[in-house]
Motif scaffolding. Structure first.
Motif, PDB file in Angstrom:
ATOM      1  N   THR A 122       1.912  -1.382   4.931  1.00 26.68           N
ATOM      2  CA  THR A 122       2.474  -2.399   4.045  1.00 26.68           C
ATOM      3  C   THR A 122       1.681  -3.682   4.177  1.00 26.68           C
ATOM      4  O   THR A 122       1.393  -4.133   5.291  1.00 26.68           O
ATOM      5  N   GLU A 124       1.871  -7.659   2.838  1.00 28.37           N
ATOM      6  CA  GLU A 124       2.793  -8.609   2.225  1.00 28.37           C
ATOM      7  C   GLU A 124       2.252 -10.016   2.395  1.00 28.37           C
ATOM      8  O   GLU A 124       1.797 -10.401   3.465  1.00 28.37           O
ATOM      9  N   VAL A 153       4.065  -7.620  -2.488  1.00 30.03           N
ATOM     10  CA  VAL A 153       4.091  -6.549  -1.502  1.00 30.03           C
ATOM     11  C   VAL A 153       3.375  -5.335  -2.085  1.00 30.03           C
ATOM     12  O   VAL A 153       3.589  -4.970  -3.247  1.00 30.03           O
TER      13      VAL A 153
END
Length: 716
Positions: A122, A124, A153
């Motif tokens: 991930t 972000e 994101v």
């Protein structure tokens, strides 16, 4: 001709910058300048969108500044500067765009990837504005792996291989915004870590997973693959792990000898290294002797009577040499005598006492096998039949107190005392709790009725306990109801009915149900006086009137009495008759002068009350009266003639004829003694007539009848 010239003010307005691009947190301003204006300039600012300016303004004679100390997203707007030079106004507008991109992106999920297992990374970025202008790219070196737009994101799915371990991966975030030159870009690079766990170990049991008690048992654990740091062999008991053996190698084992039934359970092998661990498990069963235990009687609860003999038998099977133990609640020793022989043990409870009431456990041991059976012994006491006591004979309609006693009853709360009249339950009581035998009593408040004469009243006592040979134990006692009562259900009847026609026969009967039979009196109430008609020393009395007359109408009463009381019944008898003996009374006279008034009274003997019709047969004039009274006012010669009175009810009618004569009025003259006498006679007749009517109504009301008044003395 006159001519005028006007000088038009010409000036320039400049607003800078026209397209502002401001970063959140910065200090910024817009400047509005005026050129070629020879007069002082008046400046004003306004928002062209539906929002405040969120700014301060400072102005001079040629310039105005719109100042924002710290830019926020709220400052994104379209604003206008208005400048007024003399009487001429000009305006300029500018567009303000705001952006924010303060932080580098953050990557997560890169340091716990497992070899061969799909992982999600991930990226972000925080506090970025406007988000919809964001573009995110995932790169491995210069190769773009994935890209997305319009979100802060972004995720990337990878299935790690050994080659990825130690490689770098980059998340690059770019803000694409018109007017922002060049585009702002931020990126973060991390190193990926791929964990390589062990292969699942194997667990072996020798000789097999199910063995007999007393045999040897070996449990081995082995794992292959990458380097092993530690192998642990453990047992899991009720969720708790108990370590048996461990080794810093690929193998470990443990031997159990001799195996017992308590070695039955789940065994687990776990191999671990720096990358993780793997487990394998197996269930092992150690079978013991097939011991079976049976209690006789074969039930969980038995109830026995105090003082009786009770024997509990415990039998074992499937074991060559069983060991017997008799225990009670909380493992307290049992002091009663017991005998054991081979596969049978017996406990003797004789004579049975209240303190013997408890739960008994027969415990049998065979090797490591231990089994038991429990039987709950309850003791009751119900030695005698109940006893009924009462004070004397029953009196119908009066409350009697009856008492039922049950001696030496235990346990009291299991007893029910029912009072029964045949199959009908009168009342029911439940005994109260006591730790000792007690005398139970129940009191019945019983009000017998005459129809209860000779019936049995039974006190039935029921002991209901689980474990009895039958559902319950019943014992009872009975007494016979011998009733006496004051007169009841006394009634008076009229045959054929309460209203009869004159001349018809009528029978008035009186009946009562008193016990013992007393006296019955039939009487008539005449003007508040009691007139006895018939009496009898039995439950019945009657009188027959062969031909009913109107004077037989009235209130009749039946009085029944014995030594316990008196009861009365009443009825009104009405004799109906058609009109007869009709009389007509004219006041002041049947001969009057014009302009005078006449009152006509019509009387008749009948019931029900009649309707009265007055008709002049000469001119067919008709008048109706509900009470037989007519008023003729201001008479003329037309009222002279023959009149007929018709008195009628639903049984018939009666008529009377008379003549009225109206003469011309004479001049007034002194009254003579003859005229005075006639007037007095008329007034006297009227007074006597009215007094007679009132007296007759008074007597009729006392007799209970509603016949009209009889004829009055003055008749036509």
């Amino acid at each position: 001709m006159l001519s005028f010239s006007f000088k038009v003010q010409s000036f320039d307005v400049e607003l800078t910058p026209k397209n502002a691009m401001w970063r959140v947190g910065d200090k910024q301003q817009l400047t509005c300048k005026v050129k070629k204006c020879s007069e002082p300039v008046i400046f004003s600012w306004k928002s062209l969108e539906d929002k405040p300016l969120y700014a301060s303004m400072t102005s001079t004679s040629e310039e105005s500044v719109l100042l924002v100390e710290k830019v926020t997203e709220h400052n994104e707007n379209r604003v206008q500067c208005l400048a007024k030079c003399g009487s001429v106004s000009k305006q300029r507008s500018a567009s303000i765009k705001v952006y924010s991109f303060p932080n580098n992106p953050v990557i997560s999920g890169h340091d716990d990837m497992v070899l061969g297992v799909e992982s999600t990374l991930t990226c972000e970025v925080s506090d970025v504005y406007p988000v919809e202008e964001i573009g995110i790219e995932w790169l491995a070196g210069d190769n773009i792996l994935s890209s997305s737009d319009g979100s802060a994101v972004s995720t990337l799915s990878l299935t790690p291989t050994t080659e990825l371990d130690g490689d770098k991966i980059t998340c690059r975030v770019t803000l694409h915004l018109n007017g922002l030159q060049p585009d702002e870009t931020r990126e973060t690079t991390v190193t990926m870590s791929v964990l390589a766990p062990l292969l699942k170990p194997s667990i072996d049991v020798s000789p097999k997973t199910e063995i007999e008690e007393g045999e040897s048992l070996t449990i081995s654990c082995h794992t292959d693959g990458v380097k092993v740091d530690r192998v642990v062999l453990r047992r899991v008991v009720e969720g708790e792990e108990m370590e048996l053996q461990s080794n810093d190698d690929t193998d470990t084992s443990v031997t159990i000898h001799p195996a017992q039934m308590n070695h039955t359970g789940l065994y687990e092998c776990e191999a671990s290294n720096q990358y993780g661990s793997q487990k394998a498990s197996v269930n092992i069963t150690v079978r013991g002797y097939p011991l079976e235990v049976e209690l006789i009687p074969n039930q969980s609860l038995i109830s026995a009577e105090k003082g009786s003999s009770l024997v509990l038998s415990c039998q074992a099977s499937g074991c060559p040499q069983p060991e017997f133990f008799w225990k009670s609640l909380l493992d307290m020793p049992v002091h009663s005598r017991s005998e054991t022989q081979g596969f049978l043990s017996q406990l003797y409870l004789s004579p049975l006492r209240l303190e013997d009431e408890r739960a008994y456990t027969c415990e049998v041991k065979c090797g490591s096998v231990l089994k038991s059976k429990v039987i709950d012994v309850q003791v009751f006491s119900f030695p005698q039949n109940p006893v009924i006591e009462h004070s004397g004979p029953f009196l119908a309609g009066h409350e009697n107190l009856m008492k039922c006693s049950v001696p030496d009853a235990f346990p009291g709360s299991n007893f029910q005392i029912q009072w029964m009249a045949g199959e009908r339950e009168l009342s029911s009581d439940i005994g109260s709790f006591s730790s000792e035998p007690q005398n139970l009593t129940s009191t019945l408040r019983y009000t017998p009725e005459p129809e209860d004469q000779g019936k049995d009243i039974t006190c039935r006592v029921t002991l209901a306990m689980r474990g009895l040979p039958e559902t319950q134990i019943d014992k009872s006692a009975s007494t016979v109801v011998m009733l006496q009562s004051a007169p009841k259900n006394t009634f008076i009847a009229v045959d054929p009915e309460n209203e009869v026609k004159e001349g018809e026969p009528v029978t008035i009967s009186c009946h009562t149900d008193g016990v013992p039979v007393g006296r019955v009196v039939l009487r008539r109430m005449v003007e508040d006086q009691e007139m006895e008609l018939q009496s009898s020393d039995s439950a019945h009395s009657s009188i027959t009137i062969p031909s009913a007359q109107m004077n037989h109408s009235g209130l009749y009463e039946c009085v029944a009495s014995n030594e316990h009381g008196t009861q009365k019944a009443r009825v009104n008898v009405t004799v109906r008759a058609p009109p007869r003996n009709t009389t007509v009374e004219v006041l002041p006279s049947v001969e009057v002068q014009e302009g005078q008034n006449i009152t006509i009274f019509c009387h008749s003997v009948c019931f029900p009350p009649p309707a009265t019709l007055l008709r002049n047969l000469d001119n067919n004039m008709e008048l109706h009266s509900p009470d037989g009274t007519f008023h003729l006012i201001n008479l003329t010669s037309n009222h002279t003639g023959l009149y007929v009175v018709n008195v009628s009810n639903d049984l018939g009618f009666d008529t009377v004829n008379f003549t009225i004569r109206v003469t011309k009025a004479r001049s007034a003259s002194p009254p003579t003694w003859e005229n005075v006498g006639i007037l007095s006679l008329g007034l006297g007749t009227a007074v006597v007539s009215i007094a007679g009517v009132l007296e007759h109504l008074r007597r009729a009301r006392k007799k209970g009848s509603y016949e009209l008044t009889k004829c009055m003395p003055s008749k036509v």
